[in-house]
Design an enzyme around this catalytic site. Structure first.
Site, mmCIF file in Angstrom:
data_model
loop_
_atom_site.group_PDB
_atom_site.id
_atom_site.type_symbol
_atom_site.label_atom_id
_atom_site.label_comp_id
_atom_site.label_asym_id
_atom_site.label_seq_id
_atom_site.Cartn_x
_atom_site.Cartn_y
_atom_site.Cartn_z
ATOM 1 N N ASP A 23 0.847 -1.196 0.000
ATOM 2 C CA ASP A 23 0.000 0.000 0.000
ATOM 3 C C ASP A 23 0.880 1.244 0.000
ATOM 4 O O ASP A 23 1.699 1.449 0.899
ATOM 5 C CB ASP A 23 -0.887 0.016 1.246
ATOM 6 C CG ASP A 23 -1.612 1.345 1.415
ATOM 7 O OD1 ASP A 23 -2.623 1.552 0.713
ATOM 8 O OD2 ASP A 23 -1.162 2.185 2.219
ATOM 9 N N TYR B 55 2.812 10.055 -0.684
ATOM 10 C CA TYR B 55 3.936 9.528 0.092
ATOM 11 C C TYR B 55 5.278 9.811 -0.579
ATOM 12 O O TYR B 55 6.328 9.741 0.073
ATOM 13 C CB TYR B 55 3.813 8.016 0.291
ATOM 14 C CG TYR B 55 2.626 7.547 1.089
ATOM 15 C CD1 TYR B 55 1.788 8.432 1.750
ATOM 16 C CD2 TYR B 55 2.340 6.181 1.169
ATOM 17 C CE1 TYR B 55 0.692 7.978 2.466
ATOM 18 C CE2 TYR B 55 1.249 5.720 1.891
ATOM 19 C CZ TYR B 55 0.427 6.616 2.528
ATOM 20 O OH TYR B 55 -0.670 6.156 3.241
ATOM 21 N N LYS C 22 -3.077 5.746 -3.863
ATOM 22 C CA LYS C 22 -4.115 6.721 -3.578
ATOM 23 C C LYS C 22 -3.879 8.009 -4.363
ATOM 24 O O LYS C 22 -2.739 8.440 -4.533
ATOM 25 C CB LYS C 22 -4.134 7.055 -2.075
ATOM 26 C CG LYS C 22 -4.131 5.844 -1.166
ATOM 27 C CD LYS C 22 -3.966 6.250 0.300
ATOM 28 C CE LYS C 22 -3.660 5.064 1.175
ATOM 29 N NZ LYS C 22 -2.309 4.496 0.948
ATOM 30 N N HIS D 84 -7.656 9.579 -1.401
ATOM 31 C CA HIS D 84 -6.921 9.607 -0.134
ATOM 32 C C HIS D 84 -7.705 10.244 1.008
ATOM 33 O O HIS D 84 -7.552 9.863 2.171
ATOM 34 C CB HIS D 84 -5.600 10.354 -0.344
ATOM 35 C CG HIS D 84 -4.525 9.965 0.604
ATOM 36 N ND1 HIS D 84 -3.204 9.889 0.250
ATOM 37 C CD2 HIS D 84 -4.549 9.617 1.906
ATOM 38 C CE1 HIS D 84 -2.475 9.520 1.285
ATOM 39 N NE2 HIS D 84 -3.271 9.357 2.314
ATOM 40 N N SER E 152 6.555 -0.740 8.460
ATOM 41 C CA SER E 152 7.840 -0.829 9.139
ATOM 42 C C SER E 152 8.928 -0.799 8.091
ATOM 43 O O SER E 152 8.714 -1.186 6.938
ATOM 44 C CB SER E 152 7.952 -2.108 9.971
ATOM 45 O OG SER E 152 9.214 -2.141 10.644
#
Length: 294
Positions: free
Chosen positions: A43, A48, A73, A106, A241
């Site tokens: 994802d 981002y 998104k 988003h 992570s």
């Protein structure tokens, strides 16, 4: 890996790797590790700034493209019909793919909801044209969803929301479930609750005594317990992570079950405190940013 079937019969791995706030120079290593460890769902998002690195890691992995579920998104700055079609082009080019498995909006843009509707109509066209396999939304509340459903023809396959024991959004979850919209949890282990921006009185869900007691009883980590809590309630979870050990730990959640009493104990931790932005406060003036071309 457990899979979930979306309302249009597309199958999606229930657990994926999220790359929110993962710097581009760390994204390739994180996605590579995830794919080596068995993840098949990644994802990302235009906002981002790491779609290109996600795509590179997928290509370099040697895993066939049709075995990997890619979700991204469209950011609010690219809302509008033509703008969102172009937003798809930018994301697909950065990812290096012709088809995106799940493309979602988003955020709702409440102050300019017409742009939100036009953006979603663009997603409907992309779906009809076969450029995406499923479409959805993120951070949409009941009033946003109601207005969207009244004005469009395709029910979102997914609503991605902040969901962890301290903030469960049950009204939205129930609304979605009743309409065949799959709930997907961002911050499923409550990471948002211990980010610096959460405030001076932030406290980690992972350190809650109820969570740690259940983890000890199962010989699992608190993070694994929280992921299991989400999965057992039928949700998709996308923990993030950059550490290989944590990435491995987060996928090791399919060999135990929480009891009804344990699920209820986690449900009882609700605080009503949102960690992410208030949906009504999302405006272009406050959150708009240009998404670079591919």
């Amino acid at each position: 890996m457990q899979t979930l079937t979306l309302s249009n019969d597309v199958e999606m791995p229930a657990l994926g790797l999220g790359v929110f706030q993962t710097p581009p120079d760390e994204t390739i290593a994180a996605v590579t590790a995830a794919l080596e460890l068995g993840y098949r769902h990644i994802d990302t998002a235009a906002a981002y700034g790491n779609e290109r690195e996600v795509g590179q890691a997928i290509r370099d992995s040697g895993v066939p493209r049709d075995e990997i579920f890619i979700e991204t998104k469209i950011w609010i700055s690219d809302y509008g019909f033509e703008e969102t079609l172009h937003g798809f082009d930018k994301s697909a080019a950065k990812l290096g793919v012709d088809q995106i498995d799940l493309l979602i909006l988003h955020q709702a843009l409440p102050s300019e909801f017409g742009k939100t509707l036009d953006a979603y109509r663009a997603l409907e066209k992309l779906l009809a044209d076969g450029k995406v396999r499923a479409i959805g939304v993120s951070n949409f509340m009941v009033d946003h969803l109601t207005a969207l459903l009244d004005a469009t023809s395709v029910v979102p396959a997914v609503n991605q929301l902040e969901i962890h024991p301290y903030f469960q959004q049950r009204e939205v979850l129930d609304f979605d479930t009743a309409r065949g919209i799959l709930n997907q949890a961002w911050s499923p282990i409550g990471g948002i609750t211990f980010y610096p921006g959460y405030g001076e009185d932030r406290r980690s869900v992972l350190q809650d005594p109820a969570v740690t007691a259940i983890a000890e009883a199962h010989g699992k980590s608190p993070a694994q317990v929280l992921l299991r809590w989400g999965l057992q309630q039928g949700r998709s979870v996308i923990p993030k992570s950059t550490k290989r050990q944590r990435i491995a730990e987060n996928i090791d959640v399919f060999d135990f079950d929480l009891s009804a009493e344990e699920l209820a104990a986690l449900d009882a931790l609700e605080t009503g405190r949102r960690g992410g932005p208030e949906p009504e406060n999302v405006t272009l003036a406050a959150y708009g940013r240009a998404i670079p071309e591919a």
